[in-house]
Design a protein around this motif. Structure first.
Motif, PDB file in Angstrom:
ATOM      1  N   THR A   1       0.837  -1.190  -0.259  1.00 24.04           N
ATOM      2  CA  THR A   1       0.064  -0.220   0.017  1.00 24.04           C
ATOM      3  C   THR A   1       0.846   1.293  -0.060  1.00 24.04           C
ATOM      4  OG1 THR A   1      -1.708  -1.133   1.189  1.00 24.04           O
ATOM      5  CG2 THR A   1      -1.715   1.314   1.243  1.00 24.04           C
ATOM      6  N   ALA A   2       0.537   2.257  -0.973  1.00 20.71           N
ATOM      7  CA  ALA A   2       1.363   3.295  -1.082  1.00 20.71           C
ATOM      8  C   ALA A   2       0.380   4.538  -0.637  1.00 20.71           C
ATOM      9  CB  ALA A   2       1.688   3.478  -2.423  1.00 20.71           C
ATOM     10  N   TYR A   3       0.990   5.123   0.147  1.00 17.75           N
ATOM     11  CA  TYR A   3       0.333   6.679   0.764  1.00 17.75           C
ATOM     12  C   TYR A   3       0.692   7.924   0.331  1.00 17.75           C
ATOM     13  CZ  TYR A   3      -1.145   3.120   4.121  1.00 17.75           C
ATOM     14  OH  TYR A   3      -1.780   2.136   4.750  1.00 17.75           O
TER      15      TYR A   3
ATOM     16  N   ALA B   1      -3.414   9.695  -5.324  1.00 19.94           N
ATOM     17  CA  ALA B   1      -4.229   9.181  -4.385  1.00 19.94           C
ATOM     18  C   ALA B   1      -3.973   9.100  -2.748  1.00 19.94           C
ATOM     19  CB  ALA B   1      -4.641   7.576  -4.502  1.00 19.94           C
ATOM     20  N   THR B   2      -4.607   9.213  -1.953  1.00 18.23           N
ATOM     21  CA  THR B   2      -4.412   9.335  -0.541  1.00 18.23           C
ATOM     22  C   THR B   2      -3.647   7.969  -0.132  1.00 18.23           C
ATOM     23  OG1 THR B   2      -6.459   8.825   0.038  1.00 18.23           O
ATOM     24  CG2 THR B   2      -5.650  11.214   0.050  1.00 18.23           C
ATOM     25  N   ALA B   3      -4.211   6.692  -0.752  1.00 13.32           N
ATOM     26  CA  ALA B   3      -3.662   5.428  -0.383  1.00 13.32           C
ATOM     27  C   ALA B   3      -4.388   4.680  -1.596  1.00 13.32           C
ATOM     28  CB  ALA B   3      -4.453   4.942   0.897  1.00 13.32           C
TER      29      ALA B   3
ATOM     30  N   ALA C   1       5.859   8.891  -3.139  1.00 16.88           N
ATOM     31  CA  ALA C   1       4.769   8.753  -1.975  1.00 16.88           C
ATOM     32  C   ALA C   1       5.622   8.884  -0.502  1.00 16.88           C
ATOM     33  CB  ALA C   1       4.382   7.250  -2.165  1.00 16.88           C
ATOM     34  N   SER C   2       4.619   9.370   0.345  1.00 14.15           N
ATOM     35  CA  SER C   2       5.140   9.498   1.878  1.00 14.15           C
ATOM     36  C   SER C   2       5.626   8.324   2.234  1.00 14.15           C
ATOM     37  CB  SER C   2       4.036  10.362   2.443  1.00 14.15           C
ATOM     38  OG  SER C   2       2.720   9.387   2.621  1.00 14.15           O
ATOM     39  N   GLU C   3       4.920   7.019   2.050  1.00 18.85           N
ATOM     40  CA  GLU C   3       5.135   5.703   2.744  1.00 18.85           C
ATOM     41  C   GLU C   3       4.519   4.655   2.001  1.00 18.85           C
ATOM     42  OE1 GLU C   3       4.386   3.977   7.073  1.00 18.85           O
ATOM     43  OE2 GLU C   3       3.080   5.336   6.296  1.00 18.85           O
ATOM     44  N   ILE C   4       5.385   3.645   2.116  1.00 17.92           N
ATOM     45  CA  ILE C   4       5.025   2.435   1.108  1.00 17.92           C
ATOM     46  C   ILE C   4       5.004   1.322   2.295  1.00 17.92           C
ATOM     47  CG2 ILE C   4       5.544   0.598  -0.464  1.00 17.92           C
ATOM     48  CD1 ILE C   4       6.623   3.046  -2.334  1.00 17.92           C
TER      49      ILE C   4
END
Length: 674
Positions: free
Chosen positions: A302-304, A336-338, A357-360
């Motif tokens: 999941t990417a954020y 997308a946000t997530a 992305a901010s986080e994966i």
């Protein structure tokens, strides 16, 4: 079941029909039935006469369900709809859809086979291949005819010529199978890809080490689900910042035989997949990248706060397992946000270049050993590429060249054949096809235990991923280098002329050449560089070499305009060429004469006589009318089941959501990082 016997004759069948309307009711009738058996030609005008003729022939030849006469029909699906309710059928076989009838066997002993599915060529090209040229002109199908409409000698010539061409096709095709007609009938494939599959299977099964490899490559439901989900076709997209604009001078390059090249130059999964147990604290991205350097894997993550860096976003919205607050660019995820995704390691590399992305958060990894595809599979690809190149640019052999391209692409098509596929079973009691869908467990048990299997389905996901990798990394390199990329479609790139472009494309080509050389020397350890070069870059009839897998200049145009994926128009030497999904290329002349580039916009309407589109309406009901032909002759006609053909207009429409995105792109609200 008794063994089927074939009589030593070749037959061909063709109908001519007229569509009509009575008020709002659609109808269609057959006014010509043409049948040829060897050198004998039969022609009747009504269904009563034709089916009586078949009964008479069956009696004279001693035909039955187990003693059959093979009858070639070009586009059997069409004839089938008109004749299926007048005969008893003991079996029928459809390919991919119940509408694509490949073979149908009547209780009388006539086995109808579709020559179009077998050749993928129009009848005029099939005739030319076997020395039966189609007569100049043709029947005007816009004129309504009935069973008493006089047919001129010229019109009868067209009708007879078509079945004569199919008879000659049958002779040639069967002679290539065997010097014995009956053996040829038994071995003749049902579809064109059957030729390719047979050739590939023969080469593969002749190599015991390759067969041992295939036997070891098993697939469970989890891996199948990941492979099926990860599989994507070619990448097609338009730069939304220029959609609807006339772009002026444009260059285009084309990637030669992209999928076959990917099968030759890259490594693939060569063991059964296994799950990587996550370390304490979960998977680390650096660990994932390290694993990617030595194995192949399926990754779920999941990417954020996802956002594309380029005007060519990679992820298709349809491939998202879950997504929150997406902004969509013509079907592709701009942000997308997530978003939760599953993909191959090759897709993973493209994803990481395309997006920030901010986080994966990685949820799972399934890994397999990697190696090149064995030469039992790749040597036939090399030969097919050589065969295709030998026809490149040969005047009068354009259809053969396309056919040769289909052959080499058929290798990839065989790999991509889904083992869990729908079969269409014909129920003679109900006189219709019923879809038969196996469970995944049943299909995979059959797949894993098959002794004739010669491919591994997960490879398909990597073939197309590699081709997208080459295409998109070249596009991203061009953009990073200051080149404006306008459009791409699977294996082609359209861009604004720039002195910066050629060095970037040259570097991309050099990477391909190097990886192909390494891969081929790995397969052919004793080969010289010259032998490898000759295999990878065969010469056309003019002596020009064509290297597989590299970008070649495809065109230089004075103008270009796109309205999204599969919708663009180019101008060259004062003429327009239109590529729009669902629109005949011949419509380009209408566009050229009625506004040109200006006409090509949202809401463009092409009238039926220029759109080249026929609406096919399949009707199972019976029509019974007095039909008056174009000459004024009237007769009573009845038809049980038919296809009504009607010219239809084409209206080009762009969705409001996409136009909103295009407006934001033009205003610079999005793609801030390009």
């Amino acid at each position: 079941m008794a063994k089927v016997e074939y009589v030593e004759h070749i037959a061909a069948f063709d109908i001519e029909t007229s569509s009509y309307k009575v008020g709002d009711m659609k109808g269609a009738v057959v006014y010509s039935y043409a049948l040829a058996i060897d050198d004998t030609f039969y022609h009747v005008r009504t269904g009563e006469e034709f089916f009586a003729l078949l009964a008479k022939i069956a009696d004279e030849m001693g035909l039955s369900a187990n003693r059959r006469l093979v009858v070639f029909v070009h586009n059997l699906a069409y004839e089938w709809q008109f004749i299926k309710n007048y005969m008893e059928w003991i079996s029928a076989f459809a390919v991919g859809s119940e509408r694509r009838i490949a073979r149908a066997v009547s209780s009388l002993g006539f086995e109808f086979r579709c020559s179009y599915i077998l050749t993928n060529k129009p009848l005029v090209a099939v005739g030319r291949d076997v020395g039966v040229e189609k007569m100049v002109g043709d029947l005007d199908h816009t004129l309504v005819r009935n069973s008493v409409t006089p047919l001129s000698a010229e019109e009868m010539g067209y009708i007879e010529n078509d079945v004569r061409a199919l008879i000659e096709f049958g002779r040639v095709a069967l002679a290539q199978e065997s010097d014995d007609l009956v053996r040829g009938l038994r071995s003749l494939p049902v579809t064109k890809t059957g030729y390719v599959r047979r050739k590939m299977r023969k080469a593969a099964l002749a190599d015991p080490s390759y067969q041992a490899l295939i036997d070891s490559l098993l697939m469970g439901e989890n891996v199948y689900t990941l492979a099926r989900h990860s599989f994507q076709g070619g990448y097609t997209h338009a730069n939304s910042t220029i959609v609807g604009e006339e772009c002026g001078e444009t260059w285009a390059v084309d990637l030669a035989s992209s999928y076959p090249s990917s099968m030759l130059q890259f490594t693939y999964p060569m063991s059964t997949f296994s799950t990587v147990t996550p370390p304490d604290g979960g998977y680390d991205i650096d660990l994932v990248d390290e694993i990617a350097r030595c194995t192949h894997f399926f990754i779920t993550f999941t990417a954020y706060d996802l956002e594309a860096r380029y005007e060519f976003p990679y992820i298709s919205q349809s491939k998202a397992l879950a997504i929150s607050e997406p902004i969509i660019d013509n079907g592709r995820v701009y942000s997308a946000t997530a978003v939760k995704l599953a993909m191959t390691d090759v897709d993973w590399q493209i994803f990481n270049r395309c997006y920030k992305a901010s986080e994966i958060v990685v949820e799972s990894l399934m890994v397999a050993d990697r190696d090149y595809l064995p030469r039992a599979l790749t040597d036939p690809i090399v030969q097919m590429y050589r065969d295709k190149t030998s026809l490149k640019g040969v005047v009068g052999r354009e259809v053969d060249y396309r056919s040769a391209k289909e052959n080499i692409n058929g290798v990839y098509g065989s790999v991509a054949m889904d083992p869990v596929r729908t079969d269409y079973e014909f129920l003679k009691e109900e006189a219709k096809f019923v879809a038969s869908v196996p469970t995944v467990t049943e299909a995979l048990n059959t797949y894993n235990s098959s002794r004739s299997r010669y491919l591994y389905y997960p490879w398909a996901a990597w073939v197309t991923a590699y081709s997208r990798y080459v295409l998109l990394n070249t596009i991203y390199d061009l953009i990073d280098g200051g080149v404006t990329v306008l459009y791409c479609d699977t294996d082609s790139i359209y861009f604004k002329p720039s002195p910066k472009a050629s060095p970037i494309i040259d570097r991309a080509n050099e990477r391909v050449r190097e990886s192909l050389f390494v891969a081929m020397h790995s397969r052919w350890p004793g080969a010289t560089d010259a032998e490898v070069e000759d295999a990878l870059a065969p010469s056309d009839p003019k002596g020009t070499r064509h290297h597989i897998g590299i970008f070649e200049v495809d065109g230089r145009y004075s103008n270009f305009k796109t309205l999204g994926a599969k919708r663009y128009i180019v101008e060259k030497d004062g003429h327009l060429k239109t590529t729009v999904s669902g629109l005949s290329k011949s419509a380009g002349s209408y566009i050229e004469e009625n506004g040109g580039m200006e006409l090509f916009r949202d809401g463009m309407s092409i009238p039926p006589e220029h759109a080249g589109r026929l609406t096919h309406t399949y009707v199972e009901d019976t029509v019974h009318h007095l039909i008056t032909d174009y000459m004024g002759n009237t007769c009573e006609m009845r038809q049980e089941g038919f296809i009504h053909l009607e010219p239809s207009p084409y209206v080009l429409s762009v969705s409001d959501d996409y136009m909103s995105f295009v407006q934001k792109a033009a205003e610079g609200v999005i793609f801030k990082y390009t």
